[in-house]
Write an enzyme that holds these catalytic residues in place. Sequence first.
Site, mmCIF file in Angstrom:
data_model
loop_
_atom_site.group_PDB
_atom_site.id
_atom_site.type_symbol
_atom_site.label_atom_id
_atom_site.label_comp_id
_atom_site.label_asym_id
_atom_site.label_seq_id
_atom_site.Cartn_x
_atom_site.Cartn_y
_atom_site.Cartn_z
ATOM 1 N N TYR A 210 0.384 -0.457 14.119
ATOM 2 C CA TYR A 210 0.907 0.367 12.961
ATOM 3 C C TYR A 210 2.082 -0.135 12.537
ATOM 4 O O TYR A 210 3.242 -0.198 13.224
ATOM 5 C CB TYR A 210 0.822 1.722 13.681
ATOM 6 C CG TYR A 210 1.059 2.870 12.537
ATOM 7 C CD1 TYR A 210 0.080 3.535 12.258
ATOM 8 C CD2 TYR A 210 2.342 3.225 12.041
ATOM 9 C CE1 TYR A 210 0.331 4.581 10.871
ATOM 10 C CE2 TYR A 210 2.707 4.380 11.170
ATOM 11 C CZ TYR A 210 1.649 4.595 10.688
ATOM 12 O OH TYR A 210 1.804 5.915 9.843
ATOM 13 N N THR A 214 1.041 2.225 5.204
ATOM 14 C CA THR A 214 0.822 2.002 3.661
ATOM 15 C C THR A 214 -0.663 1.891 3.447
ATOM 16 O O THR A 214 -0.922 1.493 2.247
ATOM 17 C CB THR A 214 1.734 1.491 2.901
ATOM 18 O OG1 THR A 214 1.582 -0.160 3.096
ATOM 19 C CG2 THR A 214 3.137 1.627 3.335
ATOM 20 N N SER A 279 4.219 -1.628 -2.600
ATOM 21 C CA SER A 279 4.635 -0.703 -1.358
ATOM 22 C C SER A 279 5.739 -1.175 -0.756
ATOM 23 O O SER A 279 5.998 -0.725 0.440
ATOM 24 C CB SER A 279 3.436 -0.819 -0.408
ATOM 25 O OG SER A 279 2.986 -1.931 -0.023
ATOM 26 N N TYR A 280 6.376 -2.136 -1.137
ATOM 27 C CA TYR A 280 7.162 -2.969 -0.389
ATOM 28 C C TYR A 280 8.618 -2.100 0.206
ATOM 29 O O TYR A 280 9.452 -2.337 1.087
ATOM 30 C CB TYR A 280 7.969 -4.326 -0.956
ATOM 31 C CG TYR A 280 9.298 -4.238 -1.467
ATOM 32 C CD1 TYR A 280 9.515 -3.419 -2.446
ATOM 33 C CD2 TYR A 280 10.315 -5.041 -0.923
ATOM 34 C CE1 TYR A 280 10.947 -3.437 -3.140
ATOM 35 C CE2 TYR A 280 11.572 -5.108 -1.541
ATOM 36 C CZ TYR A 280 11.866 -4.267 -2.580
ATOM 37 O OH TYR A 280 13.117 -4.324 -2.937
ATOM 38 N N GLU A 281 8.829 -1.037 -0.287
ATOM 39 C CA GLU A 281 9.817 -0.061 0.191
ATOM 40 C C GLU A 281 9.373 0.485 1.656
ATOM 41 O O GLU A 281 10.377 1.050 2.236
ATOM 42 C CB GLU A 281 9.834 1.211 -0.865
ATOM 43 C CG GLU A 281 10.350 1.196 -2.201
ATOM 44 C CD GLU A 281 10.167 2.453 -2.707
ATOM 45 O OE1 GLU A 281 11.000 3.288 -2.923
ATOM 46 O OE2 GLU A 281 8.992 2.685 -3.014
ATOM 47 N N GLY A 345 -5.678 -6.047 12.276
ATOM 48 C CA GLY A 345 -5.198 -5.265 13.393
ATOM 49 C C GLY A 345 -6.517 -5.295 14.583
ATOM 50 O O GLY A 345 -6.563 -4.767 15.439
ATOM 51 N N GLY A 348 -5.365 -8.879 17.135
ATOM 52 C CA GLY A 348 -4.255 -8.770 17.897
ATOM 53 C C GLY A 348 -2.964 -8.177 17.328
ATOM 54 O O GLY A 348 -3.335 -7.592 16.229
ATOM 55 N N ARG A 490 0.108 10.924 -7.125
ATOM 56 C CA ARG A 490 -1.147 11.036 -6.482
ATOM 57 C C ARG A 490 -0.887 12.732 -5.801
ATOM 58 O O ARG A 490 -1.816 13.354 -5.945
ATOM 59 C CB ARG A 490 -1.585 9.954 -5.575
ATOM 60 C CG ARG A 490 -2.891 10.305 -5.164
ATOM 61 C CD ARG A 490 -3.254 10.815 -3.846
ATOM 62 N NE ARG A 490 -2.055 10.478 -2.792
ATOM 63 C CZ ARG A 490 -2.189 9.370 -1.953
ATOM 64 N NH1 ARG A 490 -3.272 8.819 -1.902
ATOM 65 N NH2 ARG A 490 -1.338 9.324 -0.963
ATOM 66 N N TYR A 552 -6.515 -4.239 -11.535
ATOM 67 C CA TYR A 552 -6.267 -2.943 -10.815
ATOM 68 C C TYR A 552 -6.708 -1.741 -11.867
ATOM 69 O O TYR A 552 -6.267 -1.535 -13.042
ATOM 70 C CB TYR A 552 -4.826 -2.841 -10.838
ATOM 71 C CG TYR A 552 -4.028 -2.326 -9.871
ATOM 72 C CD1 TYR A 552 -3.866 -3.078 -8.611
ATOM 73 C CD2 TYR A 552 -3.775 -0.985 -9.755
ATOM 74 C CE1 TYR A 552 -3.083 -2.541 -7.366
ATOM 75 C CE2 TYR A 552 -3.079 -0.387 -8.623
ATOM 76 C CZ TYR A 552 -2.486 -1.016 -7.543
ATOM 77 O OH TYR A 552 -2.229 -0.415 -6.542
HETATM 78 C C1 LIG Z 1 1.660 2.692 -3.317
HETATM 79 C C2 LIG Z 1 0.952 1.599 -2.649
HETATM 80 C C3 LIG Z 1 1.207 0.424 -3.564
HETATM 81 C C4 LIG Z 1 0.769 -0.614 -2.952
HETATM 82 N N1 LIG Z 1 0.749 -1.879 -3.318
HETATM 83 C C5 LIG Z 1 0.538 -3.048 -2.796
HETATM 84 C C6 LIG Z 1 0.871 -4.263 -3.293
HETATM 85 O O1 LIG Z 1 1.294 -4.333 -4.444
HETATM 86 N N2 LIG Z 1 0.075 -5.446 -2.659
HETATM 87 C C7 LIG Z 1 -0.630 -5.269 -1.510
HETATM 88 O O2 LIG Z 1 -0.869 -6.448 -1.120
HETATM 89 N N3 LIG Z 1 -0.656 -4.208 -1.037
HETATM 90 C C8 LIG Z 1 -0.511 -3.080 -1.515
HETATM 91 N N4 LIG Z 1 -0.427 -1.838 -1.097
HETATM 92 C C9 LIG Z 1 -1.428 -1.692 0.296
HETATM 93 C C10 LIG Z 1 -0.463 -1.904 1.370
HETATM 94 O O3 LIG Z 1 0.769 -1.783 1.112
HETATM 95 C C11 LIG Z 1 -0.746 -3.333 2.077
HETATM 96 O O4 LIG Z 1 -1.863 -3.534 2.568
HETATM 97 C C12 LIG Z 1 0.447 -3.479 3.320
HETATM 98 O O5 LIG Z 1 0.315 -4.900 3.557
HETATM 99 C C13 LIG Z 1 0.181 -2.761 4.614
HETATM 100 O O6 LIG Z 1 1.409 -3.041 5.072
HETATM 101 P P1 LIG Z 1 1.758 -1.895 6.351
HETATM 102 O O7 LIG Z 1 2.923 -2.368 6.896
HETATM 103 O O8 LIG Z 1 2.143 -0.479 5.745
HETATM 104 O O9 LIG Z 1 0.573 -1.875 7.301
HETATM 105 P P2 LIG Z 1 -0.316 -0.668 8.049
HETATM 106 O O10 LIG Z 1 -0.650 0.246 6.739
HETATM 107 O O11 LIG Z 1 0.621 0.020 8.902
HETATM 108 O O12 LIG Z 1 -1.612 -1.479 8.405
HETATM 109 C C14 LIG Z 1 -2.395 -1.956 7.749
HETATM 110 C C15 LIG Z 1 -3.318 -2.648 8.630
HETATM 111 O O13 LIG Z 1 -2.527 -3.765 9.152
HETATM 112 C C16 LIG Z 1 -2.542 -3.831 10.515
HETATM 113 N N5 LIG Z 1 -1.025 -4.024 11.013
HETATM 114 C C17 LIG Z 1 0.068 -3.644 10.785
HETATM 115 N N6 LIG Z 1 1.132 -4.377 11.523
HETATM 116 C C18 LIG Z 1 0.441 -5.170 12.259
HETATM 117 C C19 LIG Z 1 1.075 -6.141 13.345
HETATM 118 N N7 LIG Z 1 2.345 -6.200 13.388
HETATM 119 N N8 LIG Z 1 0.092 -6.928 13.800
HETATM 120 C C20 LIG Z 1 -1.435 -6.771 13.614
HETATM 121 N N9 LIG Z 1 -1.798 -5.752 12.750
HETATM 122 C C21 LIG Z 1 -0.999 -5.118 12.030
HETATM 123 C C22 LIG Z 1 -3.110 -2.367 11.073
HETATM 124 O O14 LIG Z 1 -3.584 -2.140 12.225
HETATM 125 C C23 LIG Z 1 -4.071 -2.091 9.788
HETATM 126 O O15 LIG Z 1 -5.135 -2.702 9.981
HETATM 127 C C24 LIG Z 1 -0.130 -0.635 -1.610
HETATM 128 C C25 LIG Z 1 -0.199 0.496 -0.970
HETATM 129 C C26 LIG Z 1 0.432 1.765 -1.469
HETATM 130 C C27 LIG Z 1 0.064 3.182 -1.064
#
Ligand SMILES: Cc1cc2nc3c(=O)[nH]c(=O)nc-3n(C[C@H](O)[C@H](O)[C@H](O)COP(=O)(O)OP(=O)(O)OC[C@H]3O[C@@H](n4cnc5c(N)ncnc54)[C@H](O)[C@@H]3O)c2cc1C
Length: 665
Positions: A210, A214, A279-281, A345, A348, A490, A552
């Site tokens: 986790y 996002t 979502s980079y914040e 995820g 590994g 949203r 999008y």
């Molecule tokens: C408002 C909003 C805007 C967004 N904009 C973009 C965008 O511009 N571009 C984009 O690509 N995506 C975007 N997303 C989607 C999301 O942010 C991406 O998919 C992001 O890469 C997820 O990162 P996270 O750290 O939040 O992962 P999480 O949501 O925590 O997990 C996502 C998946 O990755 C796995 N995971 C997380 N960390 C690890 C780890 N260390 N090792 C193995 N598996 C792991 C989890 O198990 C899960 O399957 C957006 C989402 C939202 C809500």
Amino acid sequence: MATANIRFNALPQAPSCGSHSAGECRSNNCSAKLGDAKEPVAAAATVLLDKRFSRQVQGVYPLRRQDVLKWYGWGYKDSQFYVDNGIIGFKGDKYPLEGCMLPYFTEWVYSKFNLRIEKNLPSPKMPTEFPAPTVNAPFVRELEATKLTSSQSGEDRLIRCHGQTLHDIYYLWRNEFKRIPDIVVWPHSHEDVVRLVALANRHNVVVIPYGGGTSVSGSITCPQAEQRMICVLDTSQMNRMLWLNKANLTVCFEAGIVGQDLERELQKLGLTVGHEPDSYEFSTLGGWVATRASGMKKNVYGNIEDLVVRVRMVTASGAVLERECMAPRVSCGPDFNHVIMGSEGTLGVVTEVVLKVRPLPAVKRYGSLVFPDFESGVQFMREVARRRCQPASVRLVDNEQFVMGQTLKPVRGWLAGLLDSLKKTYITAWKGLDLTKMCAATLLFEGNEEDVRREEALIYQIAKQFKGFPAGGDNGERGYILTFVIAYIRDFALNQEIVAESFETSVPWDRCSTLCRNVKRRVEAECQKRSIKNFIISCRVTQTYDAGACVYFYFGFRHTGIADPVATFEQIETGARDEILASGGSLSHHHGVGKIRSQWYENTVSKSGSALYLAAKRQLDPNNIFAAGNLLTEEQWLAESKKSSAEASSHQTTVESSSLVKAKL
Ligand SMILES: Cc1cc2nc3c(=O)[nH]c(=O)nc-3n(C[C@H](O)[C@H](O)[C@H](O)COP(=O)(O)OP(=O)(O)OC[C@H]3O[C@@H](n4cnc5c(N)ncnc54)[C@H](O)[C@@H]3O)c2cc1C
């Protein structure tokens, strides 16, 4: 040139084997850890004297992320839309829209959804009762002995049972999740992860990595039918910058670092990775790798697959999957980085990632363009891609989004700001515009002054070919800032009987306009079929490539009187996805597959492709402890688990009978 790896890690260092360059030795015969440099002692010492680099990065959210972030929706706790005296406003000091009342947006909501928002409805309350945990006592006992930080509190478990899909948030608000994680563990390093995964594997406990939470694909949502204990591995405490190699312009971070923290730390050193998903914040490096993320500035810096040099992933079979060498390209495929990227995820835990960095650009300038209609805008985007002269970011929004974006202005009359500036400068061109068709592109240029000027001149010249003209830097900058604020709408809408969500795809250029038209028509038809009158379907082209673009869509409707709005939304979204695929689009450009798009995965990658994925899965995770249930459907996972338990018992029988033979002998 001497390699200048600088390790920003307070952990004790093992001695180097002496035959490898610093930061590059992972050979089994060598006990050196990354950054055990001999040559760069002076440089390393200089930097290590600076205490900022020898400790964990002060991250945007603490261990108890619910102290800073909303537990029931998107973003910071103190940032949200609200209503005062019938006018919608935005509060929260993190964004430039802070404290603004938005009368034109209020009117737009009325015109779109026939909805006058009179009062704020209360946000959901944190439940006091949570689903009972499934406890694997021997695992918990051994875990306690490891001294890893963990929590079994209902609150910590609940806030990590979901991502950010409409489905997740709707169920969270209604407290309808049957299955949530049973325990949360926070490892602090790669070694902690190795220990935790081995322990979970030994006790058959499910592990869900986790990051920022996002996900918009259902990828971190707990599989509701899972019977085993579920352990969420929260990566937030693994956020150190481990080393920086200034000669190679590469940096190694732990995977839990959040996007904005990573950029802030690098910018202090005059560097940037330049990866900025919307979502980079809040999203993390590990999440980007696991989902194959894409950032808005990919034209200059590349998508995550272009930025990654090396990934370390801890698997259940005990193997750490990583590429030995850090050379820029190798011809010994398959490239295991690409097995890890997009594995969501299920194979590994990504623990450390080496990324490319670049010096911060001297100039960063915004711009915007207006086009008479969407089609002209698409042709402009296509031409820019054909000539490979994309600025860091160029995004085209359709008329619907263009108008909505303008209504989010707090000042003066409807469309006034933009139209005034257009009228002044482009009075003749302006006369030919139809307000119900025009659309806009936002631009971001990065580089040195000379390069930026040259790029601007070329882009504005190409725009002219397609009847587009500049509409000012302020409008461009607002467009990018609004991207972050729009994510908050949203949750506000959900509280006012409007369900909304975005979905995306990528498509070859020759199908781009048709796909946009087809999907909009399909969604309109699906809404009409269900007598939904108040809805919005809108699109934008956000990324361009040689061969196509990323599109999008935003879709939302007022659900007053609809019994199950989320199920209705999902039926319509499914229709839209079918239409996307039929129109030549992909299953996903960057959101990934997760659970909500798993029904199309096998068709997308072919039967052989999905078999190949399963073969890797069996090899790396024979007990399926990384059982988040992504990519394949629930039925496919079930069939797989039956097959492997049948194989295991037949293997058991063979082992038993062969030992019997041995015993007889
Ligand atoms: C408002 C909003 C805007 C967004 N904009 C973009 C965008 O511009 N571009 C984009 O690509 N995506 C975007 N997303 C989607 C999301 O942010 C991406 O998919 C992001 O890469 C997820 O990162 P996270 O750290 O939040 O992962 P999480 O949501 O925590 O997990 C996502 C998946 O990755 C796995 N995971 C997380 N960390 C690890 C780890 N260390 N090792 C193995 N598996 C792991 C989890 O198990 C899960 O399957 C957006 C989402 C939202 C809500």
